[in-house]
Write a protein that holds these residues in place. Structure first.
Motif, PDB file in Angstrom:
ATOM      1  N   ALA A   1      -6.272  -5.343  -5.142  1.00  0.00           N
ATOM      2  CA  ALA A   1      -6.623  -5.657  -3.751  1.00  0.00           C
ATOM      3  C   ALA A   1      -8.124  -5.510  -3.523  1.00  0.00           C
ATOM      4  O   ALA A   1      -8.743  -6.351  -2.860  1.00  0.00           O
ATOM      5  CB  ALA A   1      -5.857  -4.747  -2.801  1.00  0.00           C
TER       6      ALA A   1
ATOM      7  N   SER B   1       0.357 -11.481   5.311  1.00  0.00           N
ATOM      8  CA  SER B   1       0.822 -10.121   5.002  1.00  0.00           C
ATOM      9  C   SER B   1       1.783  -9.627   6.088  1.00  0.00           C
ATOM     10  O   SER B   1       2.068 -10.335   7.046  1.00  0.00           O
ATOM     11  CB  SER B   1      -0.380  -9.171   4.921  1.00  0.00           C
ATOM     12  OG  SER B   1      -1.023  -9.078   6.192  1.00  0.00           O
TER      13      SER B   1
ATOM     14  N   VAL C   1      -5.693 -10.037   5.953  1.00  0.00           N
ATOM     15  CA  VAL C   1      -4.934 -10.507   4.787  1.00  0.00           C
ATOM     16  C   VAL C   1      -3.875 -11.499   5.278  1.00  0.00           C
ATOM     17  O   VAL C   1      -2.796 -11.108   5.724  1.00  0.00           O
ATOM     18  CB  VAL C   1      -4.277  -9.325   4.024  1.00  0.00           C
ATOM     19  CG1 VAL C   1      -3.516  -9.835   2.813  1.00  0.00           C
ATOM     20  CG2 VAL C   1      -5.325  -8.302   3.607  1.00  0.00           C
TER      21      VAL C   1
ATOM     22  N   THR D   1       0.822  -1.209   0.000  1.00  0.00           N
ATOM     23  CA  THR D   1       0.000   0.000   0.000  1.00  0.00           C
ATOM     24  C   THR D   1       0.860   1.264   0.000  1.00  0.00           C
ATOM     25  O   THR D   1       0.360   2.357   0.247  1.00  0.00           O
ATOM     26  CB  THR D   1      -0.937   0.024   1.224  1.00  0.00           C
ATOM     27  OG1 THR D   1      -0.146   0.005   2.413  1.00  0.00           O
ATOM     28  CG2 THR D   1      -1.881  -1.169   1.221  1.00  0.00           C
TER      29      THR D   1
ATOM     30  N   TYR E   1      -9.935  -8.854  -2.192  1.00  0.00           N
ATOM     31  CA  TYR E   1     -10.355  -8.916  -0.790  1.00  0.00           C
ATOM     32  C   TYR E   1     -11.732  -8.288  -0.652  1.00  0.00           C
ATOM     33  O   TYR E   1     -11.886  -7.071  -0.760  1.00  0.00           O
ATOM     34  CB  TYR E   1      -9.333  -8.213   0.103  1.00  0.00           C
ATOM     35  CG  TYR E   1      -7.969  -8.850   0.003  1.00  0.00           C
ATOM     36  CD1 TYR E   1      -7.720 -10.087   0.589  1.00  0.00           C
ATOM     37  CD2 TYR E   1      -6.939  -8.241  -0.703  1.00  0.00           C
ATOM     38  CE1 TYR E   1      -6.477 -10.696   0.477  1.00  0.00           C
ATOM     39  CE2 TYR E   1      -5.692  -8.839  -0.813  1.00  0.00           C
ATOM     40  CZ  TYR E   1      -5.472 -10.064  -0.224  1.00  0.00           C
ATOM     41  OH  TYR E   1      -4.243 -10.667  -0.335  1.00  0.00           O
TER      42      TYR E   1
ATOM     43  N   MET F   1      -8.959  -0.877   3.307  1.00  0.00           N
ATOM     44  CA  MET F   1      -8.019  -0.501   2.246  1.00  0.00           C
ATOM     45  C   MET F   1      -7.781   1.003   2.232  1.00  0.00           C
ATOM     46  O   MET F   1      -6.648   1.449   2.026  1.00  0.00           O
ATOM     47  CB  MET F   1      -8.530  -0.967   0.886  1.00  0.00           C
ATOM     48  CG  MET F   1      -8.554  -2.465   0.728  1.00  0.00           C
ATOM     49  SD  MET F   1      -6.910  -3.203   0.876  1.00  0.00           S
ATOM     50  CE  MET F   1      -7.317  -4.927   0.895  1.00  0.00           C
TER      51      MET F   1
ATOM     52  N   SER G   1      -1.883  -2.122  -7.597  1.00  0.00           N
ATOM     53  CA  SER G   1      -1.990  -2.783  -6.300  1.00  0.00           C
ATOM     54  C   SER G   1      -3.356  -2.516  -5.668  1.00  0.00           C
ATOM     55  O   SER G   1      -4.026  -3.436  -5.185  1.00  0.00           O
ATOM     56  CB  SER G   1      -0.876  -2.280  -5.376  1.00  0.00           C
ATOM     57  OG  SER G   1      -1.090  -2.685  -4.059  1.00  0.00           O
ATOM     58  N   THR G   2      -3.788  -1.263  -5.691  1.00  0.00           N
ATOM     59  CA  THR G   2      -5.060  -0.884  -5.064  1.00  0.00           C
ATOM     60  C   THR G   2      -6.235  -1.553  -5.757  1.00  0.00           C
ATOM     61  O   THR G   2      -7.101  -2.137  -5.104  1.00  0.00           O
ATOM     62  CB  THR G   2      -5.238   0.654  -5.106  1.00  0.00           C
ATOM     63  OG1 THR G   2      -4.063   1.281  -4.625  1.00  0.00           O
ATOM     64  CG2 THR G   2      -6.411   1.083  -4.256  1.00  0.00           C
TER      65      THR G   2
ATOM     66  N   TYR H   1       1.600  -7.154   0.854  1.00  0.00           N
ATOM     67  CA  TYR H   1       0.868  -8.367   0.498  1.00  0.00           C
ATOM     68  C   TYR H   1       1.813  -9.570   0.444  1.00  0.00           C
ATOM     69  O   TYR H   1       3.019  -9.415   0.252  1.00  0.00           O
ATOM     70  CB  TYR H   1       0.161  -8.181  -0.852  1.00  0.00           C
ATOM     71  CG  TYR H   1      -0.908  -7.130  -0.785  1.00  0.00           C
ATOM     72  CD1 TYR H   1      -2.129  -7.395  -0.173  1.00  0.00           C
ATOM     73  CD2 TYR H   1      -0.688  -5.855  -1.301  1.00  0.00           C
ATOM     74  CE1 TYR H   1      -3.103  -6.413  -0.083  1.00  0.00           C
ATOM     75  CE2 TYR H   1      -1.660  -4.871  -1.217  1.00  0.00           C
ATOM     76  CZ  TYR H   1      -2.868  -5.162  -0.611  1.00  0.00           C
ATOM     77  OH  TYR H   1      -3.829  -4.190  -0.517  1.00  0.00           O
TER      78      TYR H   1
END
Length: 187
Positions: A148, A68, A65, A36, A152, A161, A144-145, A94
């Motif tokens: 994710a 992680s 997660v 993140t 998830y 998030m 990535s965002t 992650y």
């Protein structure tokens, strides 16, 4: 907002592995692609601030997660003054990011991790020229965002998030929530 495909992420990492002395930026790439972190969280040229390995808490995972690690992300510049409006936060690395970092240090440093992350604008320029698509500095974080959010889906995932990425839920929904096939989100 640019989001890379899995093939583009694979190309970035493959070119970094095989490019002449580009492998040094793999940890930085792993942190932007699989955590993140903002690029400025890892290396901020204006203040000479560079992330330290001690900021990654490999033994402290987020229950949401599995596998992680937590990342301590204070938002202060070298001189101790506030560098942005973003609040201090705990980020998330992650499991696939942990795997890349572990592989890199086993392969290139006999399992030993350095104190700080290496970043070189010159090497990124070389790497971007090797790729057959346009390089956008924030695209790894956007990738990535978006992945994710697609992967998830637990209750409260958007709020979770948003806190990890240092954004509001509205920004997360507006900019990053997009249809991504499950196979893409998993990678």
């Amino acid at each position: 907002i640019v989001v890379y495909t899995n093939e583009q992420v694979e190309q970035i990492l493959a070119k970094a592995i095989t490019g002449k002395r580009l492998h040094q930026i793999i940890p930085y790439l792993a942190m932007t692609l699989f955590s993140t972190c903002r690029p400025s969280d890892i290396a901020y040229e204006k203040s000479n601030r560079v992330m330290e390995w001690s900021q990654i808490k490999f033994d402290d995972s987020w229950p949401e997660v599995k596998g992680s690690a937590q990342i301590d992300l204070p938002q202060y510049a070298k001189d101790g003054k506030r560098k942005s409006k973003t609040r201090d936060r705990y980020g998330l690395l992650y499991p696939n990011g942990i795997g890349w970092l572990d592989w890199y240090y086993q392969t290139f440093h006999e399992g030993k991790s350095p104190t700080v992350f290496y970043s070189s604008r010159r090497k990124f320029t070389r790497l971007s020229k090797l790729c057959d698509f346009d390089w956008t500095p924030d695209a790894p974080r956007h990738t990535s965002t978006s992945c994710a959010l697609a992967k998830y889906t637990f209750t409260g995932a958007q709020e979770f998030m948003a806190r990890r990425y240092g954004n509001s839920v509205e920004v997360i929904k507006t900019n990053y929530e997009r249809p991504i096939p499950p196979k893409e989100a998993e990678a």
